[in-house]
Design a protein around this motif. Structure first.
Motif, short mmCIF file in Angstrom:
data_model
loop_
_atom_site.label_atom_id
_atom_site.label_comp_id
_atom_site.label_asym_id
_atom_site.label_seq_id
_atom_site.Cartn_x
_atom_site.Cartn_y
_atom_site.Cartn_z
N THR A 6 -49.64 -28.96 -19.63
CA THR A 6 -50.90 -28.86 -20.37
C THR A 6 -51.77 -30.07 -20.08
OG1 THR A 6 -49.96 -29.93 -22.33
CG2 THR A 6 -49.81 -27.52 -22.20
N GLY A 7 -53.07 -29.82 -19.96
CA GLY A 7 -54.02 -30.88 -19.63
C GLY A 7 -54.31 -30.89 -18.14
N THR A 8 -55.42 -31.55 -17.79
CA THR A 8 -55.79 -31.64 -16.38
C THR A 8 -56.18 -33.06 -15.96
OG1 THR A 8 -58.09 -31.04 -16.94
CG2 THR A 8 -56.61 -29.25 -16.24
N GLU A 9 -56.51 -33.92 -16.90
CA GLU A 9 -57.02 -35.24 -16.56
C GLU A 9 -56.13 -36.40 -16.99
OE1 GLU A 9 -59.59 -35.76 -14.66
OE2 GLU A 9 -59.97 -33.62 -14.48
N GLY A 33 -55.78 -26.79 -18.62
CA GLY A 33 -56.47 -27.45 -19.72
C GLY A 33 -57.71 -26.70 -20.13
N ARG A 34 -58.58 -27.39 -20.87
CA ARG A 34 -59.80 -26.75 -21.35
C ARG A 34 -60.70 -26.35 -20.19
NH1 ARG A 34 -61.61 -31.12 -25.82
NH2 ARG A 34 -61.06 -32.45 -24.08
N PRO A 35 -61.38 -25.20 -20.32
CA PRO A 35 -61.44 -24.29 -21.47
C PRO A 35 -60.33 -23.24 -21.50
CG PRO A 35 -62.97 -23.54 -19.81
CD PRO A 35 -62.35 -24.80 -19.26
N ASP A 36 -59.54 -23.14 -20.42
CA ASP A 36 -58.53 -22.09 -20.37
C ASP A 36 -57.44 -22.28 -21.41
OD1 ASP A 36 -59.72 -20.82 -18.09
OD2 ASP A 36 -58.91 -22.43 -16.86
N LEU A 37 -57.05 -23.56 -21.63
CA LEU A 37 -56.03 -23.88 -22.63
C LEU A 37 -56.53 -25.04 -23.47
CD1 LEU A 37 -53.06 -23.30 -23.57
CD2 LEU A 37 -52.41 -25.23 -22.15
N ASP A 38 -56.76 -24.80 -24.74
CA ASP A 38 -57.37 -25.79 -25.62
C ASP A 38 -56.49 -25.98 -26.85
OD1 ASP A 38 -58.95 -27.38 -27.21
OD2 ASP A 38 -60.76 -26.18 -26.99
N LEU A 39 -55.87 -27.17 -26.96
CA LEU A 39 -54.96 -27.42 -28.08
C LEU A 39 -55.68 -27.53 -29.41
CD1 LEU A 39 -52.94 -27.82 -25.78
CD2 LEU A 39 -51.95 -29.70 -27.08
N THR A 40 -57.02 -27.62 -29.41
CA THR A 40 -57.75 -27.59 -30.67
C THR A 40 -57.92 -26.16 -31.18
OG1 THR A 40 -59.96 -27.45 -29.63
CG2 THR A 40 -59.04 -29.66 -30.00
N ARG A 41 -57.47 -25.19 -30.38
CA ARG A 41 -57.53 -23.77 -30.76
C ARG A 41 -56.13 -23.16 -30.63
NH1 ARG A 41 -60.21 -20.73 -27.39
NH2 ARG A 41 -61.04 -19.27 -28.95
N PRO A 42 -55.21 -23.57 -31.50
CA PRO A 42 -53.81 -23.11 -31.37
C PRO A 42 -53.64 -21.60 -31.35
CG PRO A 42 -53.99 -24.90 -32.97
CD PRO A 42 -55.38 -24.49 -32.64
N HIS A 43 -54.52 -20.89 -32.04
CA HIS A 43 -54.39 -19.43 -32.12
C HIS A 43 -54.61 -18.76 -30.77
CE1 HIS A 43 -58.71 -20.28 -32.52
NE2 HIS A 43 -58.90 -19.09 -32.01
N ALA A 44 -55.28 -19.43 -29.84
CA ALA A 44 -55.58 -18.83 -28.53
C ALA A 44 -54.58 -19.24 -27.45
CB ALA A 44 -56.99 -19.21 -28.11
N ILE A 45 -53.62 -20.08 -27.79
CA ILE A 45 -52.72 -20.63 -26.78
C ILE A 45 -51.75 -19.58 -26.23
CG2 ILE A 45 -50.75 -22.20 -26.49
CD1 ILE A 45 -52.33 -24.25 -28.14
N ASP A 82 -50.16 -28.90 -34.39
CA ASP A 82 -50.35 -27.46 -34.37
C ASP A 82 -50.45 -26.92 -32.93
OD1 ASP A 82 -50.50 -27.80 -37.09
OD2 ASP A 82 -52.69 -27.69 -37.18
N GLY A 83 -51.18 -27.64 -32.09
CA GLY A 83 -51.30 -27.22 -30.69
C GLY A 83 -49.97 -27.29 -29.97
N ALA A 84 -49.25 -28.41 -30.18
CA ALA A 84 -47.93 -28.57 -29.56
C ALA A 84 -46.98 -27.47 -30.01
CB ALA A 84 -47.36 -29.95 -29.90
N GLU A 85 -47.02 -27.14 -31.30
CA GLU A 85 -46.16 -26.08 -31.84
C GLU A 85 -46.47 -24.74 -31.17
OE1 GLU A 85 -44.86 -24.39 -36.23
OE2 GLU A 85 -46.94 -25.03 -35.91
N ALA A 86 -47.75 -24.44 -30.98
CA ALA A 86 -48.13 -23.18 -30.36
C ALA A 86 -47.65 -23.09 -28.92
CB ALA A 86 -49.65 -23.00 -30.43
N VAL A 87 -47.72 -24.20 -28.19
CA VAL A 87 -47.23 -24.21 -26.80
C VAL A 87 -45.71 -24.01 -26.78
CG1 VAL A 87 -47.09 -25.52 -24.66
CG2 VAL A 87 -49.14 -25.69 -26.06
N ALA A 88 -45.01 -24.67 -27.71
CA ALA A 88 -43.55 -24.52 -27.79
C ALA A 88 -43.16 -23.09 -28.15
CB ALA A 88 -42.99 -25.50 -28.82
N GLN A 89 -43.92 -22.46 -29.02
CA GLN A 89 -43.64 -21.07 -29.38
C GLN A 89 -43.81 -20.15 -28.17
OE1 GLN A 89 -46.42 -20.64 -32.62
NE2 GLN A 89 -44.90 -21.18 -34.18
#
Length: 300
Positions: A6-9, A33-45, A82-89
């Protein structure tokens, strides 16, 4: 082996991508990373990660602005927990290993010796508290989680202590640097090597429970752990040898350099468990400094 990170930079992301380019096997690293994967939006992960085929997921993205987190606790909590949890799920649904990058800031820094994985966390800052919450959420989300705590990360990339010292030394003859906080300066390139080694181990031995859990991963500090002032002097010595900028270091106390977020006085982590379980031991802290300084100077 395909690693999705996760992340690009970030420093670790860019280090993983660099290591993958020179790997002599089928290793590939996919940075998302953003915008494709955004940890501030856990519901979309979940939907974002479902589109990628990989063998291991590494969550290296995080809210790392330690002082700013004191005034943005909600954002830090969303990203780091919350973002980390969503990626782990998502990793759990795919039944693949998950590696979470964490920090020495989960400890209060008051221990006399090196911190072990069995020591009780007691974070001093919002950043530390949200990273600890992320650790707990990740472990609850998937039984195949590995938490890798590291510290004092630097690299040729992004913002870090080495780049800051070299930039300031271009215009100043003396710099004040804290000399009562100790730790192990750790190259992100070495962390990338360690992460890849752990990932290979997890893929090769998917049912070995001893490979999962919390591990510490920093450079080897030696008999005397360095301070930030020691680190600065090492940087300037390497830069001076290469004809780059250098400055005298004025050693100061933490009290003389107040910050919004409290820092641990002792960030030294015991990495014995990592070596025993995964066979990973990072180099002594001094070794990579000159190479990183050389690259930064070459890049201008």
């Amino acid at each position: 082996m395909r690693i999705l990170v996760t992340g690009t930079e970030g420093q670790l992301v860019r280090s993983l991508l660099e290591r993958a380019k020179v790997a002599d096997d089928d290793l590939s690293v996919i940075a998302m990373g953003r915008p494709d994967l955004d940890l501030t939006r856990p519901h979309a992960i979940a939907s974002a990660l479902a589109r990628v085929d990989c063998d291991v997921i590494v969550n290296a993205a995080a809210y790392t602005a330690v002082d700013q987190a004191e005034s943005e606790p909600g954002v830090a909590q969303t990203v780091n927990c919350d973002g980390a949890e969503a990626v782990a799920q998502a990793a759990a649904r795919a039944n693949i290993p998950f590696i979470q990058i964490s920090t020495d800031y989960v400890f209060n820094g008051q221990k006399a010796g090196a911190w072990t994985e069995d020591d009780s966390p007691d974070p001093l800052s919002v950043y530390g508290k949200t990273k600890l919450a992320g650790e707990m959420a990740v472990q609850a989300a998937t039984p195949k989680a590995v938490i890798l705590r590291t510290a004092w990360v630097y690299s040729p990339f992004g913002k870090n202590f080495v780049r800051t010292m070299l930039r300031l030394a271009e215009s100043r003859d003396e710099l004040s640097v804290v000399a009562d906080q100790t730790g192990a300066p750790t190259s992100a390139l070495d962390i990338a090597d360690g992460v890849i080694a752990v990932a290979r181990h997890l893929v090769a031995h998917p049912d070995d429970r001893a490979l999962h859990g919390v591990f510490h991963m920093t450079a080897t500090a030696g008999s005397t752990a360095p301070t930030w002032a020691d680190f600065a002097e090492q940087i300037f010595g390497a830069s001076r040898d290469l004809g780059g900028p250098s400055a005298q270091v004025r050693r100061i106390t933490t009290a003389e350099y107040p910050t919004p977020a409290a820092r641990p006085r002792n960030s030294l982590l015991d990495c014995t468990r990592l070596e025993q379980a995964h066979g990973v031991r990072l180099p002594f802290w001094e070794k990579p400094v000159a190479d990183i300084v050389r690259r930064i100077l070459a890049d201008g």
